[in-house]
Scaffold this motif. Structure first.
Motif, mmCIF file in Angstrom:
data_model
loop_
_atom_site.group_PDB
_atom_site.id
_atom_site.type_symbol
_atom_site.label_atom_id
_atom_site.label_comp_id
_atom_site.label_asym_id
_atom_site.label_seq_id
_atom_site.Cartn_x
_atom_site.Cartn_y
_atom_site.Cartn_z
ATOM 1 N N ALA A 214 10.703 -18.532 -2.930
ATOM 2 C CA ALA A 214 11.875 -17.697 -3.212
ATOM 3 C C ALA A 214 12.133 -16.831 -1.990
ATOM 4 C CB ALA A 214 11.632 -16.842 -4.450
ATOM 5 N N ASP B 192 16.769 -15.032 -5.039
ATOM 6 C CA ASP B 192 15.867 -16.083 -5.529
ATOM 7 C C ASP B 192 14.716 -15.462 -6.312
ATOM 8 O OD1 ASP B 192 17.368 -18.074 -4.205
ATOM 9 O OD2 ASP B 192 16.266 -17.715 -2.349
ATOM 10 N N ILE C 295 13.875 -16.342 -10.269
ATOM 11 C CA ILE C 295 12.622 -17.013 -10.633
ATOM 12 C C ILE C 295 11.749 -16.115 -11.494
ATOM 13 C CG2 ILE C 295 10.470 -17.950 -9.705
ATOM 14 C CD1 ILE C 295 12.097 -19.055 -7.379
#
Length: 336
Positions: free
Chosen positions: A81, A86, A90
């Motif tokens: 990530a 990101d 996640i």
């Protein structure tokens, strides 16, 4: 984590080995490391401590050993990530998954500094991550600050322009503000890599030798039980059967030892009374007379060097030395 002299005495953190590390966490511990290449190095450090290996061979920019629901034993997974967005996505997915981690370790900032170059947007997303973390109280959260950047070792023109230590420091400041209260632990990797000699342990000015990440892992493993306790998670830690003391745990043996000691003290015989028994059998009056407290235990008392001789052990008429002098408890036998 400080290196000042004397700080250790007031710190509960200690270097832990694999056995101790496993004793501090549940047998089914699941740790998710979410982030960039610095996070991947933290993943390898956790693997080295808990499993004795650095994990599977990896392709850059990919996940490693993702967590699986229902799998027995401890698991450590890495999720690629690189951007803060990101990370946000996640972490939310992991929290909603059947394999929800006990702990999530996060690293971020370097790719955002290098590619997005928008500190305000990064700050807004970091604040969102902090708000979401605050609402998920059944997971321990750890954030790893970016390491110190050695500008002179950066290996691309883009990095030398957009990922300098001065720029990355502004992202660390965002973390200090947004994550300090929401994260259970904020690892100062920039402090660990801040010594002058640290520049000798990096080839690209960004990634350091494994020992630096191993130290950061030590901080995490030391803090995990405390963080879990503060969150009221009630982790069920592994139980270990205490190792038995063998035959010596029998009370009869202990009693026998005490009797033997008593016999030696009463008979003035450090051989357990056998010398006295031999003198009685052989009818040796001289041997019986020589069996005094001084003869039996004088060498032991002299070795102690505790101070002047006891008056009870000094022959009549003998001058007692000054108490300030360090002398044997009894004069050695000078008989030829």
């Amino acid at each position: 984590w400080r290196s000042e002299r004397g700080a250790v005495s007031g710190c509960g953190f200690r270097m832990v080995d694999q056995k101790t590390a496993k004793a501090r966490v549940p047998v089914d511990l699941r740790v998710a490391v979410v982030g960039d290449s610095e996070g991947r190095k933290m993943y390898h450090g956790l693997r080295r401590l808990f499993f004795g290996d650095a994990g599977e061979a990896f392709a850059h920019h990919s996940d490693l050993t993702p967590l699986e629901a229902g799998l027995e034993g401890r698991q450590i997974g890495f999720y690629w990530a690189p951007m803060i967005e990101d990370v946000r996505r996640i972490v939310a997915e992991l929290y909603a998954s059947a394999a929800r981690p006990h702990a999530i370790v996060i690293s971020a900032a370097l790719w955002d500094a290098l590619h997005n170059r928008d500190l305000d947007a990064y700050t807004r997303t970091a604040r969102t991550v902090a708000d979401e973390v605050a609402g998920r109280s059944d997971v321990v959260y750890v954030f790893v600050q970016p390491p110190r950047i050695i500008d002179g070792l950066l290996n691309t023109e883009e990095k030398r322009q957009f990922m300098t230590e001065r720029i990355v420091a502004t992202y660390r400041h965002v973390h200090d503000i947004e994550f300090r209260d929401e994260m259970d632990l904020l690892i100062k990797l920039d402090h660990l890599t801040g010594e002058a000699f640290s520049s000798e342990h990096t080839t690209d000015g960004v990634h350091y030798a494994p020992i630096y990440y191993d130290v950061a892992v030590q901080q995490i493993v030391n803090a995990l039980p405390y963080a879990a306790e503060e969150r009221g998670l009630g982790w069920e830690l592994p139980s270990f059967d205490s190792r038995g003391t063998g035959a010596m745990q029998n009370p009869a043996y202990g009693l026998g030892v005490l009797v033997a000691i008593a016999v030696m003290l009463v008979t003035f015989d450090s051989f357990g009374g056998y010398t006295l028994l031999g003198a009685a059998v052989c009818g040796s009056k001289e041997l019986k007379k020589s069996m005094t407290y001084a003869e039996a235990f004088g060498s032991v008392l002299n070795a102690a060097q505790a101070g002047p001789p006891s008056p009870a052990l000094v022959e009549p008429g003998t001058e007692v030395p000054d108490s300030s002098e360090k002398v044997p408890l009894m004069e050695p036998d000078r008989t030829v």
